[in-house]
Scaffold this motif. Structure first.
Motif, PDB file in Angstrom:
ATOM      1  N   THR A  81       0.821  -1.206   0.000  1.00 31.05           N
ATOM      2  CA  THR A  81       0.000   0.000   0.000  1.00 31.05           C
ATOM      3  C   THR A  81       0.856   1.257   0.000  1.00 31.05           C
ATOM      4  O   THR A  81       0.386   2.325  -0.379  1.00 31.05           O
ATOM      5  CB  THR A  81      -0.957   0.016   1.203  1.00 31.05           C
ATOM      6  OG1 THR A  81      -0.229  -0.251   2.397  1.00 31.05           O
ATOM      7  CG2 THR A  81      -2.051  -1.027   1.037  1.00 31.05           C
ATOM      8  N   ILE A  85       0.014   4.784  -1.926  1.00 35.29           N
ATOM      9  CA  ILE A  85      -0.002   6.115  -1.309  1.00 35.29           C
ATOM     10  C   ILE A  85       0.773   7.111  -2.170  1.00 35.29           C
ATOM     11  O   ILE A  85       0.386   8.280  -2.291  1.00 35.29           O
ATOM     12  CB  ILE A  85       0.588   6.041   0.115  1.00 35.29           C
ATOM     13  CG1 ILE A  85      -0.341   5.237   1.028  1.00 35.29           C
ATOM     14  CG2 ILE A  85       0.820   7.433   0.693  1.00 35.29           C
ATOM     15  CD1 ILE A  85       0.267   4.876   2.361  1.00 35.29           C
ATOM     16  N   LEU A  88      -1.657   7.781  -5.386  1.00 37.06           N
ATOM     17  CA  LEU A  88      -2.969   8.384  -5.172  1.00 37.06           C
ATOM     18  C   LEU A  88      -3.034   9.888  -5.451  1.00 37.06           C
ATOM     19  O   LEU A  88      -3.982  10.357  -6.092  1.00 37.06           O
ATOM     20  CB  LEU A  88      -3.441   8.119  -3.741  1.00 37.06           C
ATOM     21  CG  LEU A  88      -4.304   6.882  -3.515  1.00 37.06           C
ATOM     22  CD1 LEU A  88      -4.547   6.670  -2.032  1.00 37.06           C
ATOM     23  CD2 LEU A  88      -5.625   7.002  -4.267  1.00 37.06           C
ATOM     24  N   ILE A  97      -7.040  18.242   1.966  1.00 40.05           N
ATOM     25  CA  ILE A  97      -7.221  16.846   2.359  1.00 40.05           C
ATOM     26  C   ILE A  97      -6.953  16.711   3.847  1.00 40.05           C
ATOM     27  O   ILE A  97      -5.957  17.221   4.365  1.00 40.05           O
ATOM     28  CB  ILE A  97      -6.318  15.901   1.537  1.00 40.05           C
ATOM     29  CG1 ILE A  97      -6.579  14.441   1.918  1.00 40.05           C
ATOM     30  CG2 ILE A  97      -4.838  16.255   1.669  1.00 40.05           C
ATOM     31  CD1 ILE A  97      -5.977  13.436   0.945  1.00 40.05           C
ATOM     32  N   VAL A  99      -5.879  14.675   7.107  1.00 37.60           N
ATOM     33  CA  VAL A  99      -5.045  13.544   7.511  1.00 37.60           C
ATOM     34  C   VAL A  99      -4.884  13.620   9.026  1.00 37.60           C
ATOM     35  O   VAL A  99      -4.630  14.694   9.579  1.00 37.60           O
ATOM     36  CB  VAL A  99      -3.658  13.583   6.834  1.00 37.60           C
ATOM     37  CG1 VAL A  99      -2.789  12.422   7.324  1.00 37.60           C
ATOM     38  CG2 VAL A  99      -3.791  13.536   5.317  1.00 37.60           C
ATOM     39  N   THR A 103      -1.414   9.254  12.983  1.00 43.02           N
ATOM     40  CA  THR A 103      -1.807   8.170  12.087  1.00 43.02           C
ATOM     41  C   THR A 103      -0.593   7.751  11.273  1.00 43.02           C
ATOM     42  O   THR A 103       0.529   8.215  11.537  1.00 43.02           O
ATOM     43  CB  THR A 103      -2.984   8.604  11.194  1.00 43.02           C
ATOM     44  OG1 THR A 103      -3.610   7.449  10.622  1.00 43.02           O
ATOM     45  CG2 THR A 103      -2.553   9.540  10.086  1.00 43.02           C
ATOM     46  N   TYR A 107       1.116   9.501   4.616  1.00 51.66           N
ATOM     47  CA  TYR A 107       0.076  10.207   3.865  1.00 51.66           C
ATOM     48  C   TYR A 107       0.339  11.698   3.748  1.00 51.66           C
ATOM     49  O   TYR A 107       0.270  12.273   2.643  1.00 51.66           O
ATOM     50  CB  TYR A 107      -1.294   9.963   4.508  1.00 51.66           C
ATOM     51  CG  TYR A 107      -1.851   8.606   4.202  1.00 51.66           C
ATOM     52  CD1 TYR A 107      -2.427   8.318   2.973  1.00 51.66           C
ATOM     53  CD2 TYR A 107      -1.787   7.587   5.154  1.00 51.66           C
ATOM     54  CE1 TYR A 107      -2.934   7.066   2.684  1.00 51.66           C
ATOM     55  CE2 TYR A 107      -2.293   6.322   4.874  1.00 51.66           C
ATOM     56  CZ  TYR A 107      -2.859   6.077   3.640  1.00 51.66           C
ATOM     57  OH  TYR A 107      -3.350   4.822   3.355  1.00 51.66           O
ATOM     58  N   HIS A 149     -11.023  16.083   0.441  1.00 45.68           N
ATOM     59  CA  HIS A 149     -10.715  14.664   0.613  1.00 45.68           C
ATOM     60  C   HIS A 149     -10.408  14.393   2.084  1.00 45.68           C
ATOM     61  O   HIS A 149     -10.091  15.298   2.846  1.00 45.68           O
ATOM     62  CB  HIS A 149      -9.504  14.250  -0.237  1.00 45.68           C
ATOM     63  CG  HIS A 149      -9.557  14.701  -1.656  1.00 45.68           C
ATOM     64  ND1 HIS A 149     -10.448  14.181  -2.572  1.00 45.68           N
ATOM     65  CD2 HIS A 149      -8.810  15.623  -2.333  1.00 45.68           C
ATOM     66  CE1 HIS A 149     -10.254  14.755  -3.748  1.00 45.68           C
ATOM     67  NE2 HIS A 149      -9.272  15.638  -3.625  1.00 45.68           N
ATOM     68  N   VAL A 151      -8.405  11.185   4.543  1.00 41.03           N
ATOM     69  CA  VAL A 151      -7.738   9.895   4.722  1.00 41.03           C
ATOM     70  C   VAL A 151      -8.127   9.361   6.097  1.00 41.03           C
ATOM     71  O   VAL A 151      -7.932  10.041   7.114  1.00 41.03           O
ATOM     72  CB  VAL A 151      -6.210  10.019   4.623  1.00 41.03           C
ATOM     73  CG1 VAL A 151      -5.541   8.691   4.976  1.00 41.03           C
ATOM     74  CG2 VAL A 151      -5.800  10.462   3.221  1.00 41.03           C
ATOM     75  N   VAL A 153      -7.629   5.940   8.515  1.00 39.62           N
ATOM     76  CA  VAL A 153      -7.020   4.639   8.758  1.00 39.62           C
ATOM     77  C   VAL A 153      -7.900   3.918   9.781  1.00 39.62           C
ATOM     78  O   VAL A 153      -8.125   4.428  10.880  1.00 39.62           O
ATOM     79  CB  VAL A 153      -5.575   4.788   9.277  1.00 39.62           C
ATOM     80  CG1 VAL A 153      -4.950   3.413   9.517  1.00 39.62           C
ATOM     81  CG2 VAL A 153      -4.734   5.586   8.280  1.00 39.62           C
ATOM     82  N   VAL A 183     -10.457   8.234   1.362  1.00 38.20           N
ATOM     83  CA  VAL A 183      -9.471   7.158   1.257  1.00 38.20           C
ATOM     84  C   VAL A 183      -9.469   6.418   2.588  1.00 38.20           C
ATOM     85  O   VAL A 183      -9.170   7.005   3.628  1.00 38.20           O
ATOM     86  CB  VAL A 183      -8.064   7.706   0.958  1.00 38.20           C
ATOM     87  CG1 VAL A 183      -7.048   6.566   0.895  1.00 38.20           C
ATOM     88  CG2 VAL A 183      -8.063   8.501  -0.342  1.00 38.20           C
ATOM     89  N   ASP A 185      -7.822   3.474   4.647  1.00 35.55           N
ATOM     90  CA  ASP A 185      -6.690   2.559   4.760  1.00 35.55           C
ATOM     91  C   ASP A 185      -7.088   1.450   5.733  1.00 35.55           C
ATOM     92  O   ASP A 185      -7.213   1.683   6.936  1.00 35.55           O
ATOM     93  CB  ASP A 185      -5.465   3.326   5.270  1.00 35.55           C
ATOM     94  CG  ASP A 185      -4.212   2.469   5.338  1.00 35.55           C
ATOM     95  OD1 ASP A 185      -4.326   1.245   5.558  1.00 35.55           O
ATOM     96  OD2 ASP A 185      -3.112   3.034   5.211  1.00 35.55           O
TER      97      ASP A 185
END
Length: 354
Positions: A81, A85, A88, A97, A99, A103, A107, A149, A151, A153, A183, A185
């Motif tokens: 993955t 990353i 993407l 985005i 994040v 985490t 990313y 966006h 992300v 996890v 996204v 994960d």
């Protein structure tokens, strides 16, 4: 000679070489608990010699088997993955985005390098760190209006937070309505399949990443899968290029995905081991939450704990953004568990000043 202005490397677990150099303890004497990798991974089958002579067959049935395993319409095999990353940001439209502050560390730099405005968020357990973040991510609440966006996890690495599928899909709905992408994960979800949204990955604005390295204990194979709608799949497939996953790795991963009996047995084994680990950590002063593959303890003096354990040949991962320790599962033998418990007892005595 070129003088590249390269960003610093993101620290990760599995850096046992650093511990060997710092503490002068031979590699074979360490118990490495710095990752969340299953210590008793899938038993690798015999690989025919011809697999090493041929180029990987990108047209074999590996991706079909993966799609069936994940319950997704399609699956794109990548060299882990981590490779996904890096790709993407090339297939998503530019925009802010979100994040997590605490985490998986790859990313934020990947999207920042590609020109995205990265906004860090915290979740409710880390509300005391709200001053370091742009927003708080809360189930049932609206996402920031400017966010394009997100992300997520799930379960989170390292803090073990879990997000129910209906919560995840609510965030997806909000982002998709504004032309954005969620996204997800799911690197650690294999042991907690009830959390997965892989079956919804054909929906526009949803990308799911799955890993073979953690639950299956095949991190060295470097295989992961992207589950996404057809347009994103096509775009990432073009950027991925040919032969990204080696032939021998394809053989091993294919066998692992088809072995449902091993998967069922392993889920039960990991659940019991991780519960035991969290209870052991708690008995010696580390208030730990856990997933089936690792435990997390928020600890103000995490550096002292890491150092004390390292001097006894036990390597754990320390985090600084939010001070804490991530502790992976020991091998499933009583000698290793006993050694870990003795080390924790020593650390507790040392930190208590006794």
């Amino acid at each position: 000679m070129f003088d590249y202005d390269l960003p610093p490397l993101v620290p990760h677990g599995g850096n046992l070489g650093d511990a060997v150099r710092r503490y002068g303890i031979a590699r074979e004497r360490w118990i490495d608990l710095s990752t969340g990798i299953n210590p008793v991974g899938y038993p690798v089958p015999a690989i025919a010699h011809q697999a090493w002579l041929r180029l990987p067959d990108d047209e074999d049935d590996l991706e079909t088997i993966a799609a069936l395993h994940y319950g997704s319409p399609r699956a794109l095999a990548m060299a882990g993955t981590q490779a996904a990353i890096r790709v993407l940001p090339e297939v998503l439209p530019k925009g802010p985005i979100g994040v997590g502050l605490l985490t998986y560390g790859e990313y934020a730099p990947a999207f920042a390098r590609a020109g995205f405005d990265v906004e860090r968020f915290v979740t409710e357990p880390f509300a005391d760190r709200q001053g370091q973040a742009a927003f708080v991510l809360e189930p049932g609440h609206a996402l920031p209006e400017n966010l394009k966006h997100l992300v997520l996890v799930n379960p989170n690495n390292p803090s073990t937070e879990r997000f129910a599928p209906d919560v995840v899909m609510d965030w997806h709905r909000q982002l998709a309505a504004r032309g954005g992408t969620l996204v997800v994960d799911e690197a650690f979800v294999e042991a907690l399949p009830e959390l997965s949204v892989a079956s919804r990955a054909d929906e526009e604005g949803l990308v799911v990443l799955r890993s073979i390295g953690k639950f299956f204990g095949l991190a060295g194979a470097r295989v992961g899968f992207v589950l996404a709608s057809a347009p994103i799949d096509r775009a990432m497939r073009r950027l991925r290029g040919p032969w990204t996953v080696s032939g021998p790795a394809r053989i091993v991963v294919r066998a692992a995905l088809l072995d449902t009996a091993w998967q069922t047995e392993t889920r039960a084994r990991l659940a019991a081991a991780s519960k035991r680990l969290a209870e052991m950590l708690g008995a010696y002063g580390l208030d730990a939450s856990h997933t089936p593959l690792f435990a997390w303890a928020r600890q103000p003096n995490a550096q002292q704990w890491q150092d004390c354990l390292a001097r006894q040949g036990i390597w754990v991962r320390r985090f600084e953004t939010v001070a804490g320790l991530r502790v992976g599962l020991p091998a499933f033998d009583e000698a290793t568990w006993s050694r870990l418990e003795a080390a924790l007892r020593n650390v507790r005595s040392e930190t208590d000043g006794r």
